[in-house]
Design a protein around this motif. Structure first.
Motif, PDB file in Angstrom:
ATOM      1  N   PHE A  13       0.842  -1.211   0.303  1.00 51.80           N
ATOM      2  CA  PHE A  13      -0.107  -0.078   0.017  1.00 51.80           C
ATOM      3  C   PHE A  13       0.880   1.251   0.100  1.00 51.80           C
ATOM      4  CE2 PHE A  13      -2.280  -3.440   2.398  1.00 51.80           C
ATOM      5  CZ  PHE A  13      -3.483  -3.465   1.768  1.00 51.80           C
ATOM      6  N   ARG A  14       0.506   2.352  -0.684  1.00 46.33           N
ATOM      7  CA  ARG A  14       1.210   3.670  -0.736  1.00 46.33           C
ATOM      8  C   ARG A  14       0.881   4.348   0.514  1.00 46.33           C
ATOM      9  NH1 ARG A  14       4.994   4.061  -3.693  1.00 46.33           N
ATOM     10  NH2 ARG A  14       4.611   6.596  -3.736  1.00 46.33           N
ATOM     11  N   ALA A  48       1.976   9.187   5.930  1.00 43.73           N
ATOM     12  CA  ALA A  48       1.846   8.182   6.643  1.00 43.73           C
ATOM     13  C   ALA A  48       1.281   6.766   6.193  1.00 43.73           C
ATOM     14  CB  ALA A  48       0.630   8.485   7.893  1.00 43.73           C
ATOM     15  N   PRO A  49       1.605   5.661   6.760  1.00 38.68           N
ATOM     16  CA  PRO A  49       1.285   4.351   6.211  1.00 38.68           C
ATOM     17  C   PRO A  49      -0.066   4.153   6.288  1.00 38.68           C
ATOM     18  CG  PRO A  49       2.505   4.152   8.157  1.00 38.68           C
ATOM     19  CD  PRO A  49       2.481   5.446   8.014  1.00 38.68           C
ATOM     20  N   VAL A  50      -1.046   3.711   5.433  1.00 37.91           N
ATOM     21  CA  VAL A  50      -2.496   3.365   5.262  1.00 37.91           C
ATOM     22  C   VAL A  50      -2.443   2.097   4.538  1.00 37.91           C
ATOM     23  CG1 VAL A  50      -3.182   5.990   5.655  1.00 37.91           C
ATOM     24  CG2 VAL A  50      -2.935   4.910   3.110  1.00 37.91           C
ATOM     25  N   VAL A  51      -3.677   1.417   4.830  1.00 35.46           N
ATOM     26  CA  VAL A  51      -3.821   0.311   4.381  1.00 35.46           C
ATOM     27  C   VAL A  51      -5.502   0.287   3.929  1.00 35.46           C
ATOM     28  CG1 VAL A  51      -2.182  -1.141   5.473  1.00 35.46           C
ATOM     29  CG2 VAL A  51      -4.484  -0.979   6.476  1.00 35.46           C
ATOM     30  N   PRO A  67      11.116   5.818   2.943  1.00 36.02           N
ATOM     31  CA  PRO A  67      11.787   6.430   1.944  1.00 36.02           C
ATOM     32  C   PRO A  67      11.119   6.221   0.520  1.00 36.02           C
ATOM     33  CG  PRO A  67      13.576   5.658   3.249  1.00 36.02           C
ATOM     34  CD  PRO A  67      12.344   5.135   3.717  1.00 36.02           C
ATOM     35  N   ARG A  68      10.518   5.093   0.343  1.00 41.55           N
ATOM     36  CA  ARG A  68       9.713   4.565  -0.827  1.00 41.55           C
ATOM     37  C   ARG A  68       8.394   5.021  -0.672  1.00 41.55           C
ATOM     38  NH1 ARG A  68      12.672  -0.820  -1.947  1.00 41.55           N
ATOM     39  NH2 ARG A  68      14.461   0.194  -3.233  1.00 41.55           N
ATOM     40  N   GLY A  69       7.818   5.421   0.664  1.00 39.85           N
ATOM     41  CA  GLY A  69       6.207   5.600   0.840  1.00 39.85           C
ATOM     42  C   GLY A  69       5.512   4.515   0.546  1.00 39.85           C
ATOM     43  N   MET A  70       5.987   3.249   1.250  1.00 43.25           N
ATOM     44  CA  MET A  70       5.189   2.164   1.186  1.00 43.25           C
ATOM     45  C   MET A  70       5.236   1.352   2.335  1.00 43.25           C
ATOM     46  SD  MET A  70       6.197   0.712  -2.764  1.00 43.25           S
ATOM     47  CE  MET A  70       7.792   0.150  -2.270  1.00 43.25           C
TER      48      MET A  70
END
Length: 128
Positions: A3-4, A13-16, A118-121
């Motif tokens: 997920f991005r 921020a990380p989201v799923v 860094p990769r936003g994933m």
């Protein structure tokens, strides 16, 4: 699943993708965006989603926020699907004040989770 990160937060921020399932009612709500918070003990769901789902109440609890405030909440039983991975019978906090899903350690600790800032994933996979 990968997920991005969301640029809707600063910093990103990380989201799923989360789907809530009621096995008893054979209904689901979602997919919805879930904010990944490894600092949260449990998963918090806006009450409106749980009511739409018809999720059963399992308990009443006292919770404390990171600012130290305490309040009583109801716990609900749902199956939680992240991407294509399903966790049955998860007790979640129903929050009448929340406007987003917060995915806490009660769920995250059941998966292999890799945050790649860094990769936003964020990558989530079944524990092996």
């Amino acid at each position: 699943m990968i997920f991005r990160y969301s640029d809707g937060y600063y910093p990103p921020a990380p989201v799923v993708e989360v789907t809530l399932i009621s096995a008893a009612e054979d209904t689901h709500v979602g997919p919805l965006r879930g904010f990944v918070d490894s600092g949260a003990d449990g998963t918090i769901i806006p009450l409106a989603y749980l009511e739409e789902l018809g999720a059963p109440v399992t308990a009443q609890m006292l919770i404390r926020s990171w600012w130290g405030e305490r309040r009583e909440v109801l716990m609900y039983l749902v199956d939680v699907q992240i991407g294509n991975l399903v966790l049955p019978g998860i007790q979640v906090v129903g929050d009448e004040l929340a406007d987003e899903i917060v995915v806490g350690r009660d769920i995250l600790n059941r998966f292999r989770v890799v945050l790649d800032g860094p990769r936003g994933m964020i990558e989530i996979s079944a524990a092996t």
